[in-house]
Motif scaffolding. Structure first.
Motif, PDB file in Angstrom:
ATOM      1  N   SER A  38       0.835  -1.196   0.000  1.00 18.20           N
ATOM      2  CA  SER A  38       0.000   0.000   0.000  1.00 18.20           C
ATOM      3  C   SER A  38       0.869   1.245   0.000  1.00 18.20           C
ATOM      4  O   SER A  38       0.622   2.207  -0.719  1.00 18.20           O
ATOM      5  CB  SER A  38      -0.904   0.019   1.235  1.00 18.20           C
ATOM      6  N   ALA A  39       1.905   1.229   0.847  1.00 17.91           N
ATOM      7  CA  ALA A  39       2.708   2.440   1.018  1.00 17.91           C
ATOM      8  C   ALA A  39       3.632   2.659  -0.181  1.00 17.91           C
ATOM      9  O   ALA A  39       3.859   3.781  -0.613  1.00 17.91           O
ATOM     10  CB  ALA A  39       3.511   2.352   2.305  1.00 17.91           C
ATOM     11  N   SER A  67      -6.394  16.727   2.716  1.00 13.01           N
ATOM     12  CA  SER A  67      -5.285  15.799   2.546  1.00 13.01           C
ATOM     13  C   SER A  67      -4.901  15.141   3.866  1.00 13.01           C
ATOM     14  O   SER A  67      -4.651  13.931   3.931  1.00 13.01           O
ATOM     15  CB  SER A  67      -4.074  16.532   1.962  1.00 13.01           C
ATOM     16  N   ILE A 116      -5.074  11.132   4.794  1.00  9.98           N
ATOM     17  CA  ILE A 116      -3.926  10.345   5.257  1.00  9.98           C
ATOM     18  C   ILE A 116      -4.253   9.693   6.604  1.00  9.98           C
ATOM     19  O   ILE A 116      -3.860   8.544   6.864  1.00  9.98           O
ATOM     20  CB  ILE A 116      -2.661  11.226   5.308  1.00  9.98           C
ATOM     21  N   PHE A 118      -6.117   6.738   5.807  1.00 10.93           N
ATOM     22  CA  PHE A 118      -5.242   5.676   5.316  1.00 10.93           C
ATOM     23  C   PHE A 118      -4.642   4.889   6.482  1.00 10.93           C
ATOM     24  O   PHE A 118      -4.658   3.655   6.497  1.00 10.93           O
ATOM     25  CB  PHE A 118      -4.117   6.269   4.456  1.00 10.93           C
ATOM     26  N   GLN A 121      -5.787   3.529  -3.059  1.00 10.73           N
ATOM     27  CA  GLN A 121      -4.504   4.058  -2.579  1.00 10.73           C
ATOM     28  C   GLN A 121      -4.224   5.435  -3.173  1.00 10.73           C
ATOM     29  O   GLN A 121      -3.595   6.280  -2.534  1.00 10.73           O
ATOM     30  CB  GLN A 121      -3.357   3.104  -2.944  1.00 10.73           C
ATOM     31  N   VAL A 132      -3.675   8.030  -0.379  1.00 12.03           N
ATOM     32  CA  VAL A 132      -2.260   8.287  -0.111  1.00 12.03           C
ATOM     33  C   VAL A 132      -1.645   9.219  -1.146  1.00 12.03           C
ATOM     34  O   VAL A 132      -1.158  10.300  -0.821  1.00 12.03           O
ATOM     35  CB  VAL A 132      -1.445   6.965  -0.093  1.00 12.03           C
ATOM     36  N   VAL A 171      -0.543  13.060  -0.319  1.00 12.60           N
ATOM     37  CA  VAL A 171       0.900  13.235  -0.107  1.00 12.60           C
ATOM     38  C   VAL A 171       1.449  14.267  -1.091  1.00 12.60           C
ATOM     39  O   VAL A 171       2.267  15.122  -0.729  1.00 12.60           O
ATOM     40  CB  VAL A 171       1.632  11.877  -0.254  1.00 12.60           C
TER      41      VAL A 171
END
Lengths: 363, 363, 363
Positions: B80-81, B179, B183, B186, B292, B296, B300
């Protein structure tokens, strides 16, 4: 099933009755003192908001105690008709003071608060205590289908306005027509509501034997409704100075503050039910309230604003309100048809609510 | 269940490893040559695009080989990251070159490409080989509900902007707020992702015993990520001359070309799974990638663009991008709740993708 | 299963055939008389509208009698291709007279009339006679998924136009591209339609043995189609004077009056099926008609308007039409996935239809 002997032995007032009655009395007293002494900008607002929320709860309790005498179904009908009484008073006084934007934001805000914030909290509380929970009862799906249909009807005047359709020049007439249609739908939906509460599989909570004599329940309802009307006036008068003092915009005040104050008690009930692991019942309580707003409260206010010569309220909401309520109802439908909830979905719902509310923060 | 003896006997590098490693080396070499020798407008672009796609695959492979050492769930979290790492690099370099429109189109385009084009291809391939296929796993519905919620949150700043809500004057602040919220969501969603990969009923594919020693996997990951960063820079530098040469608009370049180059490998995996008749797993792979992006990658990038002083990226997308992503997510929800797929639905999804992409063709 | 002996003994013309044939003859005669004698503004319109509706029914009957000779599946294909023939004629003549707005409103109006008004009537009739009815057949969900996809494709040119995307300058090209894609989808969907009608669990109604000899059926089809073309011309010529006399706007005329006249017979069939308690079959009949409009009728009209040099028809509908069709399709999807209908949902659908139609009332 009902333990009638226990019911017969139960006192007229239980602990929670005392709390609501005492709390209401104290809150009304404080609201009156701060209102008539002019104690700053913020204090009268807080006291009258608390009084409105407690009186809303007292109206609900009186209806509960009253309803069962006329058969279990009547409770549902009375609750549908009277459940939004305090919010109706607030909106009428606000219209009388020309706060059209606040009223429109409060109507949409009540729908958003229920479908996103309260539902989110119920999912988080229920999910953390009981894991993934089922929602997919036939009752919930019936309510959500009706809600989607009524919200679509409710936003048509706004769509006509913003798409510059020719009907945009007749928005008052169109709003009245839609309001009459919505109220007709409300009356048509009463038999189904009656049947739902009669056949509901939740006997111990919904059909608790009434403790109050009829006269007491009727009297309490009249007193609570009268007091709610009085305090709503103070609340609306205190609203603008308080918002100015705190630097909060009209739209945010209506969308978040009035909406949450006016629904505080129903909201708590939904969350308590979720905490008790009764997710399906909690869910139908949480989504029934916005249905009443679109079927009853909004159209009644539109019609009253024309009849009583108040500031003219139409169903032409600001475009961001239309977009928000459209998204909220769509999310509620997706979640209902998903048929399951967990705390993560709850957190995401609260996140969406926070994001929408934040977009109304700036004045 | 796992055949450990077979795993112990298996070589460090299998055939597909050799293909990816060799391909990456050749593509990087060609990208470097064409980049530094300035071989026309189109050749450097094609070579660097191929190198980015292969390095994206190598990053994915390294994470796979690494993850299982720390328990099966960690793979999911790392994927995922890091799964969108190459796309993150491309977007950062593009922002550094001021290509805000390309980045916004690429973010939405990645979601569209997955939900419409790749899902459509997977349905066509799976449907033609295996007939009507089931999709309706609990996992897929959980992912889709989260995706609908996160995409709604992501488009609120655009809605506020285009409805001229007062928040439109604070779109940078609102975008940062959204945002941060995304996150947070997430991180809240990680336990569920972990649980999903642990309890997944797909042991043979997800929990293949790792062949690479830890040091090799970590080293490969570092090298692949570094190379991806380097080549992403070349790719972005080559993008504008190539688009000019081919007469392609910025929006189309981002929406279709960057989006497909950045997701090439994940896309192939989804289609391979569908071809193998594992439709439910294919479906959750295909819809996990856009989740994702909204949870993310987009937030980001917004935050990085402010911190690192790049061209300012907000979540105010062009209205056609907002409409497209809204429709795509709604279609994905309808298809998920339908619970079945066939090749005709796949063809219709590809048709919708073609129609949307074509509407961005003109510059 | 089929009682062939009974079929053999059955007469060529049954009572309902006589009614349709006689009615058509009388209506055509009256339409001709009022058309050529110029009997006021309203009478020619009413007579030609009735003649169109009856000829639409005769076309349908001829196709039914013809289809079974070539196998049961061919009926479905022929019905798909020819079912909207009278509406096609009306729209072609209207385009020839430059009534682009009427045609666009009629296309969207036919979708709305089916998905909201006719479905609502079917739910009310079925619900009052048979209580809550099931809808959730696989067939209905397949049709609705295709319809959502095709309507999304159909509205992309409008979205590009109103979001001022660069493609807005190429709306004719984009509309043609989308039309070609939709017709390709229609041909791709034929095998599924064939399979659906072959495997349908409704043998007694769909596969009634044909009573008419092939020659009679073909001849009747040719005569009915020719007469429909003739009368459609009169209908379009009578439309504008009648609307002017009654003070009805072009948009309302197309959306409500042309849409309902053009679909009258299919609509009656859907409601009759619901009254007979065959809710699943009624539902798939009602939602199949709008699918044909978006997959065949609209794209064929767009292409014909370019080829034959008629008034240029694009897929850029007025924004209120786009909003209405989007909401109607979304409501249809919600109701299909709900899987049940009752009379209250039907009443709410009719209410939404009334509200949308009323918003087009003012010129």
């Amino acid at each position: 099933m009902r333990r009638m002997s226990a019911a017969a032995a139960s006192p007229t007032f239980v602990r929670s009755d005392h709390l609501i009655l005492g709390g209401s009395a104290v809150a009304i007293a404080l609201a009156a003192i701060t209102h008539f002494t002019g104690s700053g900008d913020v204090l009268p607002f807080i006291c009258s908001a608390a009084a409105v929320a407690l009186l809303a709860s007292l109206v609900g309790r009186s209806v509960e105690q009253l309803g069962d005498r006329f058969g279990p179904g009547a409770t549902g009908v009375l609750q549908s008709a009277l459940g939004n009484l305090p919010e109706l008073f607030i909106c009428l006084f606000a219209l009388n003071s020309g706060l059209v934007e606040v009223v429109q934001a409060a109507l949409i805000g009540s729908i958003l608060a229920n479908l996103l914030f309260v539902m989110g909290l119920a999912f988080v509380v229920g999910g953390l205590k009981h894991g993934t929970q089922k929602l997919d009862s036939e009752r919930a799906r019936q309510i959500i289908v009706l809600m989607v249909l009524s919200v679509v009807a409710m936003v048509i005047p706004s769509l006509a306005h913003y798409t510059h359709a020719p009907a945009a020049d007749h928005e008052k007439t169109l709003s009245l027509f839609v309001s009459v249609i919505l109220i007709v739908l409300f009356f048509l939906s009463l038999p189904a509501s009656l049947r739902r509460s009669t056949t509901a599989s939740e006997p111990q909570m919904e059909h608790e034997p009434p403790r109050w004599p009829v006269a007491l329940a009727v009297g309490m309802l009249a007193v609570a409704a009268g007091a709610a009307a009085l305090v709503s006036d103070w609340f609306v008068q205190a609203l603008e100075p308080a918002m100015d003092a705190a630097g909060i915009s009209d739209a945010f005040a209506g969308l978040v503050i009035v909406a949450i104050a006016g629904n505080a008690v129903e909201n708590v009930v939904g969350i308590q039910l979720a905490a008790a692991g009764r997710s399906e019942y909690a869910f139908s309580v949480v989504i029934n309230s916005p249905l009443q707003i679109s079927l009853v409260l909004a159209p009644v206010l539109v019609i009253c604003s024309q009849i009583f010569g108040l500031a003219s309220l139409t169903l032409v909401f600001s475009p961001m309100l239309v977009a928000s309520v459209g998204l909220a109802v769509m999310l509620a439908a997706v979640i209902t048809f998903d048929g399951e909830s967990n705390w993560l979905e709850g957190a995401a719902l609260i996140a969406v609510y926070a994001v929408i509310a934040s977009s109304f923060w700036w004045g």
